[in-house]
Scaffold this motif. Sequence first.
Motif, mmCIF file in Angstrom:
data_model
loop_
_atom_site.group_PDB
_atom_site.id
_atom_site.type_symbol
_atom_site.label_atom_id
_atom_site.label_comp_id
_atom_site.label_asym_id
_atom_site.label_seq_id
_atom_site.Cartn_x
_atom_site.Cartn_y
_atom_site.Cartn_z
ATOM 1 N N MET A 157 2.464 10.185 -9.782
ATOM 2 C CA MET A 157 1.652 10.418 -10.976
ATOM 3 C C MET A 157 0.871 11.728 -10.867
ATOM 4 S SD MET A 157 0.655 6.675 -12.352
ATOM 5 C CE MET A 157 -0.072 7.386 -13.766
ATOM 6 N N ILE A 158 0.395 12.055 -9.680
ATOM 7 C CA ILE A 158 -0.314 13.322 -9.472
ATOM 8 C C ILE A 158 0.639 14.491 -9.674
ATOM 9 C CG2 ILE A 158 -1.428 14.768 -7.719
ATOM 10 C CD1 ILE A 158 -2.714 12.124 -6.665
ATOM 11 N N VAL A 182 3.483 5.714 -5.823
ATOM 12 C CA VAL A 182 3.259 5.805 -7.272
ATOM 13 C C VAL A 182 2.121 6.764 -7.577
ATOM 14 C CG1 VAL A 182 2.500 4.502 -9.298
ATOM 15 C CG2 VAL A 182 4.250 3.553 -7.804
ATOM 16 N N SER A 183 1.051 6.725 -6.790
ATOM 17 C CA SER A 183 -0.066 7.645 -6.994
ATOM 18 C C SER A 183 0.384 9.087 -6.807
ATOM 19 C CB SER A 183 -1.204 7.331 -6.026
ATOM 20 O OG SER A 183 -1.690 6.037 -6.259
ATOM 21 N N LEU A 184 1.159 9.347 -5.779
ATOM 22 C CA LEU A 184 1.667 10.691 -5.534
ATOM 23 C C LEU A 184 2.553 11.153 -6.688
ATOM 24 C CD1 LEU A 184 1.955 13.102 -3.606
ATOM 25 C CD2 LEU A 184 3.933 11.915 -2.614
ATOM 26 N N TRP A 215 0.817 -1.211 0.000
ATOM 27 C CA TRP A 215 0.000 0.000 0.000
ATOM 28 C C TRP A 215 0.852 1.262 0.000
ATOM 29 C CZ3 TRP A 215 -4.361 -0.667 -2.022
ATOM 30 C CH2 TRP A 215 -5.091 -1.820 -1.810
ATOM 31 N N SER A 216 2.011 1.222 0.650
ATOM 32 C CA SER A 216 2.887 2.399 0.589
ATOM 33 C C SER A 216 3.448 2.578 -0.816
ATOM 34 C CB SER A 216 4.010 2.310 1.619
ATOM 35 O OG SER A 216 4.842 1.194 1.360
ATOM 36 N N SER A 217 3.687 1.476 -1.521
ATOM 37 C CA SER A 217 4.143 1.572 -2.916
ATOM 38 C C SER A 217 3.050 2.170 -3.792
ATOM 39 C CB SER A 217 4.530 0.196 -3.454
ATOM 40 O OG SER A 217 5.607 -0.333 -2.733
ATOM 41 N N TYR A 218 1.807 1.707 -3.605
ATOM 42 C CA TYR A 218 0.691 2.287 -4.346
ATOM 43 C C TYR A 218 0.573 3.782 -4.055
ATOM 44 C CZ TYR A 218 -1.356 -2.131 -5.973
ATOM 45 O OH TYR A 218 -1.588 -3.318 -6.606
ATOM 46 N N GLY A 219 0.737 4.152 -2.811
ATOM 47 C CA GLY A 219 0.662 5.563 -2.430
ATOM 48 C C GLY A 219 1.769 6.386 -3.072
#
Length: 61
Positions: free
Chosen positions: A25-26, A21-23, A15-19
Amino acid sequence: MIEFLSMGGYASYIWSSYGAVSLAMIVLLVLSVRGARKMEREASALQALSPRRRRRQGDEA
């Protein structure tokens, strides 16, 4: 559902990796939009400074 969210004990890493990557990309999206707007403003300014060219009779838009 809880088992899925716990990801077999690796939830904090996943979940920290998803976070992260999401950050990223934003941030990339925001920087791209800002850059595009800046380039549009520069293009408009340059276009306003350039002399207008007359169209030839045979030219179409």
